[in-house]
Write an enzyme that holds these catalytic residues in place. Structure first.
Site, mmCIF file in Angstrom:
data_model
loop_
_atom_site.group_PDB
_atom_site.id
_atom_site.type_symbol
_atom_site.label_atom_id
_atom_site.label_comp_id
_atom_site.label_asym_id
_atom_site.label_seq_id
_atom_site.Cartn_x
_atom_site.Cartn_y
_atom_site.Cartn_z
ATOM 1 N N HIS A 1 9.881 7.053 7.992
ATOM 2 C CA HIS A 1 10.471 7.040 6.655
ATOM 3 C C HIS A 1 11.961 7.290 6.792
ATOM 4 O O HIS A 1 12.408 7.957 7.716
ATOM 5 C CB HIS A 1 9.789 8.085 5.770
ATOM 6 C CG HIS A 1 8.450 7.631 5.258
ATOM 7 N ND1 HIS A 1 8.006 7.857 3.987
ATOM 8 C CD2 HIS A 1 7.460 6.926 5.862
ATOM 9 C CE1 HIS A 1 6.793 7.324 3.821
ATOM 10 N NE2 HIS A 1 6.439 6.772 4.954
ATOM 11 N N ASN B 1 9.887 4.435 2.910
ATOM 12 C CA ASN B 1 9.650 3.786 4.190
ATOM 13 C C ASN B 1 10.885 3.058 4.715
ATOM 14 O O ASN B 1 11.734 2.613 3.944
ATOM 15 C CB ASN B 1 8.556 2.730 4.012
ATOM 16 C CG ASN B 1 7.194 3.345 3.778
ATOM 17 O OD1 ASN B 1 6.537 3.762 4.714
ATOM 18 N ND2 ASN B 1 6.782 3.423 2.521
ATOM 19 N N CYS C 1 9.746 9.072 -1.390
ATOM 20 C CA CYS C 1 9.044 10.131 -0.678
ATOM 21 C C CYS C 1 8.455 11.085 -1.704
ATOM 22 O O CYS C 1 9.175 11.596 -2.561
ATOM 23 C CB CYS C 1 10.017 10.878 0.236
ATOM 24 S SG CYS C 1 9.285 12.327 0.982
ATOM 25 N N ARG D 1 0.823 -1.210 0.000
ATOM 26 C CA ARG D 1 0.000 0.000 0.000
ATOM 27 C C ARG D 1 0.860 1.265 0.000
ATOM 28 O O ARG D 1 0.991 1.932 -1.016
ATOM 29 C CB ARG D 1 -0.973 -0.005 1.206
ATOM 30 C CG ARG D 1 -2.142 0.963 1.067
ATOM 31 C CD ARG D 1 -1.843 2.394 1.472
ATOM 32 N NE ARG D 1 -1.404 2.511 2.861
ATOM 33 C CZ ARG D 1 -0.865 3.616 3.362
ATOM 34 N NH1 ARG D 1 -0.707 4.687 2.604
ATOM 35 N NH2 ARG D 1 -0.467 3.660 4.620
ATOM 36 N N ASP D 2 1.486 1.585 1.103
ATOM 37 C CA ASP D 2 2.254 2.828 1.205
ATOM 38 C C ASP D 2 3.451 2.805 0.256
ATOM 39 O O ASP D 2 3.842 3.833 -0.305
ATOM 40 C CB ASP D 2 2.728 3.016 2.648
ATOM 41 C CG ASP D 2 3.243 4.425 2.927
ATOM 42 O OD1 ASP D 2 2.938 5.340 2.143
ATOM 43 O OD2 ASP D 2 3.956 4.609 3.924
ATOM 44 N N HIS E 1 5.799 4.668 12.493
ATOM 45 C CA HIS E 1 5.853 4.589 11.038
ATOM 46 C C HIS E 1 6.882 5.608 10.567
ATOM 47 O O HIS E 1 6.567 6.784 10.392
ATOM 48 C CB HIS E 1 4.447 4.900 10.490
ATOM 49 C CG HIS E 1 4.316 4.825 9.010
ATOM 50 N ND1 HIS E 1 3.635 3.811 8.378
ATOM 51 C CD2 HIS E 1 4.769 5.632 8.016
ATOM 52 C CE1 HIS E 1 3.651 3.999 7.069
ATOM 53 N NE2 HIS E 1 4.336 5.097 6.822
#
Lengths: 309, 309
Positions: B220, B260, B251, B29-30, B218
């Site tokens: 990055h 991530n 990003c 997803r991300d 979470h």
């Protein structure tokens, strides 16, 4: 819009960390020694001058290892002759043996480092010596260097894992490190030469020494662990950290892997934690961007990648 | 010879860390949402199946955001229809609004996540809402999801810095996060969307909540800080960590920057610390190497780079 332009990272101190950290910049020596490209001496001199200009106060400049083994640093004499030393900046050099010390003394250096192994296999491969015998080799070198008034640092490599032996017992690392300190080294740099360490190991090894003041940590970022390990060491009171501008220096044991902890990634951490270090991040990023152009490969530093664009 | 072949990393626990960590894998997803390439649904399905086969137990599968905004995930229905769910693995999906919830319910999901902002500017840009008003938008969505028996996670983005506003006050983050928890979210994931955080900030923000059990982090890795920040959060008792296999996901605010935290880099840390997580590093590296081939760009994960060769 970049993070730096809006004043990031935010400065938020954390408990139990040193107020000030000395960055021992190894890019010109450990970095360039492990890069494929042989960099012209003029470029190295500009590199060192830019690093000093960026506020770094310890620049390991080169190595007096035999040119046959490290052709990248065969220009050590020429480099030191051409170096414009800045006030307040020290320029230590690596000295592998008695012959290297002769060369270093002839070049007029005031600070040297010796390079020992924490494991049998690497002592054999790198020094053609046993783990125990290497100290007999270093002793007269250190003794003479001290008698000549030099400052001597001890590097200990493979402290957290060895590519041939696997795990390395902490007691073995501590015993080897103590011998370097007992010999008269003012500082011991604990090296994770292949980048495998994690923070529990750092605590165990660093905790084996009486005083964190005498220690430095030298992490490679091969597995992305260098900064976490640095944080663990800072929590234990270690306040000298080795790093390499732009993350220069591939790992000689893994072609594609990254090398030293990047000075810029370290500086981002220290800036965020409000820990003094004296360096200017933007000037470092400019220097590493320029150096990456000289080497013809992008910097592996996350910070340089993010801010250079 | 590779580090894994000689049994590295050495397993050395550290004090004050959780015994077990849940890895909330966000790669599909991300990660894919922020990759330029639009990946075919068959490749996504194989990716998810490989990740489950590697032992990960939470796989955020896709998002029901409008395809106009995220064309990379326009195949959400098709993906969920084709998904072979494995025993013991959950497949949460992101749901941005009431329409997204309709789609998620129609697709038969049992676990969703909503995505709120900790700052005014990002609330405005991402949700066309004020910081305060966004909660009014999410409330009926969460209420209905809970009534339908779904598990709801709350993401809070820009918790440690905002690319337009700069530093974000910790009190503001904590207040926004509490509203998501009070709404009925079982877990709050604190996002460093632009990767600027350092450990002092992590301590301040995480410490603002009553119970670390309800939190996930979470990070990055834009500035190389993700793993150090994770370590800081683990020390505070947080035991759910978001990461992305292979470090998927550039990003969106910095073209050249990394995305991530890579699951493999996290797993190396956890393995070294002897913290249980259930995943197999070598299987993850094989999966991310395969995925990098599909995307036509190398994985930014340090571990994948070092072990894939």
């Amino acid at each position: 819009m970049g993070a730096r332009e809006v004043g990031l990272p935010d400065r938020v101190p954390a408990e139990g960390l040193p107020e000030r950290v000395t960055i021992w910049e190894v890019g010109a020596r450990d970095g360039l020694q492990n890069e494929k490209a042989v960099v012209p001496v003029e470029v190295k001199l500009e590199f060192l001058d830019r690093l000093a200009g960026a506020g770094l106060s310890v620049l390991e400049a080169t190595s007096f290892v035999h040119p046959k083994w490290v052709p990248q640093l065969a220009d050590a004499e020429q480099l030191l002759a051409g170096l414009e030393r800045r006030e307040g900046v020290s320029y230590p050099v690596l000295v592998p043996n008695a012959r290297g010390l002769d060369r270093a003394l002839a070049a007029g250096v005031s600070s040297i480092a010796i390079f020992a192994s924490a494991t049998e296999t690497f002592a054999k491969r790198n020094l053609n010596s046993s783990l125990d015998e290497q100290f007999g080799m270093f002793e007269p070198v250190v003794e003479r260097a001290l008698a000549e008034g030099l400052q001597v640092r001890g590097y200990l490599s493979m402290c957290f894992g060895d590519p041939w032996e696997g795990p390395v017992p902490a007691e073995q690392v501590v015993a080897a490190g103590r011998r370097l300190l007992d010999m008269g080294c003012f500082q011991l740099s604990l090296g994770d030469t292949i980048g495998v360490a994690t923070p529990g190991q750092v605590e165990r090894v660093v905790g084996g020494f009486a005083s964190p003041d005498q220690l430095a940590v030298h992490f490679h970022d091969t597995y992305g662990q260098a900064l976490s390990n640095t944080l663990a060491a800072l929590r234990l009171g270690v306040s000298t950290v080795d790093s390499s501008a732009g993350g220069l220096g591939g790992c000689p044991y893994a072609e594609s892997a990254t090398g030293n902890l990047a000075t810029e990634d370290l500086v981002w951490l220290l800036d965020g934690l409000g820990i003094e270090h004296g360096a200017d991040l933007d000037a470092l990023v400019r220097t590493s961007t320029w150096m990456a152009e000289q080497l013809g490969r992008p910097s592996p530093s996350r910070v340089v990648k993010a801010l250079a664009g």
